[in-house]
Design a protein around this motif. Sequence first.
Motif, PDB file in Angstrom:
ATOM      1  N   ILE A   1      44.435  -4.859 -29.636  1.00 41.10           N
ATOM      2  CA  ILE A   1      43.632  -3.706 -30.057  1.00 41.10           C
ATOM      3  C   ILE A   1      42.334  -4.155 -30.728  1.00 41.10           C
ATOM      4  O   ILE A   1      41.393  -3.379 -30.856  1.00 41.10           O
ATOM      5  N   PHE A   2      42.289  -5.423 -31.129  1.00 42.43           N
ATOM      6  CA  PHE A   2      41.072  -5.972 -31.735  1.00 42.43           C
ATOM      7  C   PHE A   2      40.349  -6.908 -30.766  1.00 42.43           C
ATOM      8  O   PHE A   2      39.432  -7.625 -31.169  1.00 42.43           O
ATOM      9  N   ARG A   3      40.770  -6.934 -29.501  1.00 40.83           N
ATOM     10  CA  ARG A   3      40.308  -7.965 -28.580  1.00 40.83           C
ATOM     11  C   ARG A   3      38.793  -8.002 -28.418  1.00 40.83           C
ATOM     12  O   ARG A   3      38.180  -9.080 -28.425  1.00 40.83           O
ATOM     13  N   LYS A   4      38.180  -6.822 -28.276  1.00 39.14           N
ATOM     14  CA  LYS A   4      36.736  -6.784 -28.052  1.00 39.14           C
ATOM     15  C   LYS A   4      35.993  -7.351 -29.256  1.00 39.14           C
ATOM     16  O   LYS A   4      35.066  -8.164 -29.117  1.00 39.14           O
ATOM     17  N   ASP A   5      36.409  -6.947 -30.450  1.00 33.17           N
ATOM     18  CA  ASP A   5      35.723  -7.389 -31.665  1.00 33.17           C
ATOM     19  C   ASP A   5      35.961  -8.877 -31.936  1.00 33.17           C
ATOM     20  O   ASP A   5      35.050  -9.594 -32.355  1.00 33.17           O
ATOM     21  N   ILE A   6      37.204  -9.350 -31.683  1.00 39.67           N
ATOM     22  CA  ILE A   6      37.515 -10.765 -31.913  1.00 39.67           C
ATOM     23  C   ILE A   6      36.699 -11.651 -30.970  1.00 39.67           C
ATOM     24  O   ILE A   6      36.065 -12.631 -31.396  1.00 39.67           O
TER      25      ILE A   6
ATOM     26  N   GLU B   1      29.725 -14.871 -30.290  1.00 40.65           N
ATOM     27  CA  GLU B   1      28.373 -14.659 -30.788  1.00 40.65           C
ATOM     28  C   GLU B   1      28.163 -15.260 -32.176  1.00 40.65           C
ATOM     29  O   GLU B   1      27.081 -15.164 -32.741  1.00 40.65           O
ATOM     30  N   LEU B   2      29.210 -15.877 -32.731  1.00 46.10           N
ATOM     31  CA  LEU B   2      29.152 -16.456 -34.081  1.00 46.10           C
ATOM     32  C   LEU B   2      28.602 -15.427 -35.072  1.00 46.10           C
ATOM     33  O   LEU B   2      27.758 -15.728 -35.915  1.00 46.10           O
ATOM     34  N   ASP B   3      29.117 -14.203 -34.938  1.00 50.87           N
ATOM     35  CA  ASP B   3      28.656 -13.079 -35.762  1.00 50.87           C
ATOM     36  C   ASP B   3      29.569 -12.953 -36.984  1.00 50.87           C
ATOM     37  O   ASP B   3      30.691 -12.450 -36.897  1.00 50.87           O
TER      38      ASP B   3
END
Length: 534
Positions: A317-322, A328-330
Motif C-alpha cells: 500500500i506504500f509501494r509508490k511512495d517507497i 529519487e533520493l527524496d
Amino acid sequence: MLKVLIADDEPLVQIGLKSMIDWNALGFEICGTASNGRTAGQLIEEHMPEIVIADVQMPCLSGLELAKKCRETYGRLPVFIILSGYEDFHYAKEALSFQAIDYLIKIDLTPEILVKALDAARAEVASVLNKNTLPDMESLNRMLFSQRFFIQLLNNLFENEAQCKTQASSLNIRLDYPLYCAAQVEIKAGREKGSSALYSSTLHMFEELIEKYISCRVIPLDSRFFAVLFYSGSQDTARFRQEISSALTRSCSMIYRYYSVTLSASAGRIVSDIMEASASYYDAKQISSYASERQNILFFDDLPDSGSLHNVFNLSIFRKDITRAFEELDENALCKTLDGIIDLLLKEPVNMAQAMDVSCSILHFTLTLLSSGGETADRIFDSQPDGYRSLYRQKNVKSVITWLQTLKAGLCTEFQSRPVSQKNFLVENTKKYIEEHLTERISLTDLAECFHVSPNYLSQLFKKYTDTGISKYISQKKIEASMELLKQPELKIYEVADRFGFENAFYYNKVFKRVTGVSPKEFRNNSLNAKLSE
C-alpha cells in the motif's frame, strides 16, 4: 583448516602422501582416504572436503570420472589435484577440462611440488568462497538492476503488470513460466554469525548449489536473510513441490557441511501467475518463525493452521511512495512514508513477528534499492557493535519500532547529503539504454518504467544534467546513427527512416533537418560528392 581427501588404490601412495609433508602445519587436514572412486565419492558427500587428491586410474570410478561427477553435482568445489603413474598428454588435457588445479606425476613427486599444488588449490578455494572475481561495470549494473527488480516483485511494489513486464523485458528476465514459488532462507547459526564474509560465502555457495538442482533466482536481502524465487517449465504442481523440497534439503545440508552454518527455509504456496509471487513470498515470511532445528524446511500448505494465519504487514500500500523516495533520493517523501508506517505500527495491535517483518522489509529496501546501502545502514547504527544487524537483537515491539525510527532519521539525513553523482548515475544509464536501442521506438514512459522512476522525475533529472530534453536527445542520437546508413546509396531514405523507428519518411526528414540543418537527401548528395572529389 582446509579438508583434504586422498583417493588412490595403492596403499603405499596413500602412506607416502600422508608422510611427505606436515599437513597440519600448512593448514590442511586429511579427512579421509579411499582406495576406489566409489568410496571416494561417498567420503566427499560425507566430509565435504575442499580439496581432493585423486589417482587418474582407480577401480569403480577413475579420478577423472570422479572429478567430472563432483563438478556436475557440487560446482567448483572440491578442487581436484590429479595423480598419475606416468605422463600422458591425453589424461592431462582431460583433467584440465574438468578444471583440475594440477596434474602430478607420482615418480617425480617431491614435497616442494606437492606444496606448490596445494597452495594453488588453496588459492582456488579462496577464490570460490570469497568470489574475488569482479564483474565488469556493465554486468554489475545489470546485476544491481536485476536485484532491484526481484525485490520490487516479491514485495508487490510494481504499480501494474505492464510496468513489471517492461522492466523484465529490458533485463532479459522471463516471466512466462507455468509455476512459481517464493521462499525465504535464514542463516540461523554458524561461525561468525552475522558477519558479512560469512553471509557472502554462504549466499554464493548456496546459489551455486541450488541452481544445479532446480531453476531459481537467489535474491540477497541482508546479512541474515535471502530470498529464492523458484520457477518451473512444467505444470505438475506436486513434482515442482518435491523438486523444491529436495533442492532446499540438499543445499542446506551441504552448506552445513562446508561452513557449519545452519539454514532454515520457508516456502510459500505455488502460484501460476508471476504477479502472485509476492503472495507466495508473504506466505513464506509468515511461517518462517515456525522453523525449528528438527524441521528447518517448511511449506505454507503443510501447516495445519496456515489458513488462519493473518497476513504480515503488507507494504504494497506504500509501494509508490517507497519506490519514489528511494529512486529519487527524496528525503521529504521518505520521511513522510516511514512516518506513516511507524504510526500504523504504533496505533494497530501488532505482534513481534509483524513488527520485525516491517523493519526487515525497510532494511532490505535500504540495502538493495540504495547504492552502497549496506555501508549507509552501518553508518546509521555505528554506535551499535553489530551495526544495522542490531535489529535482530530486539526483544519486543517497542524496541523494534525504536530501531526503525533510528533508521528513518538516518536515511533522511543521508538523502540530504547524497552527492550529485548518485542522481547522475541514473542519467548515464538512461543515455546508455537509449544508445543501445536506437533502432527501436523509445518513449519517456518506457524509459521511466525501465528504471522504475516517474516519467516527470526522469525528464527533469535528464534535462538538469544534460541541458537537453530526453526526446531531443533521442532524436539527435537516432539522426547521428542514421547518417552512416545514408552514406550507402543502395538504401532508400524511407528504409533508413524505418530502420531507426521513425513513423514515416516525412517525419524523419523533418527531424533530420531540425538536427542537422539539411535534408537527408542533401546530406547524402553532399557525402557522395565529397567522396568523389577525394
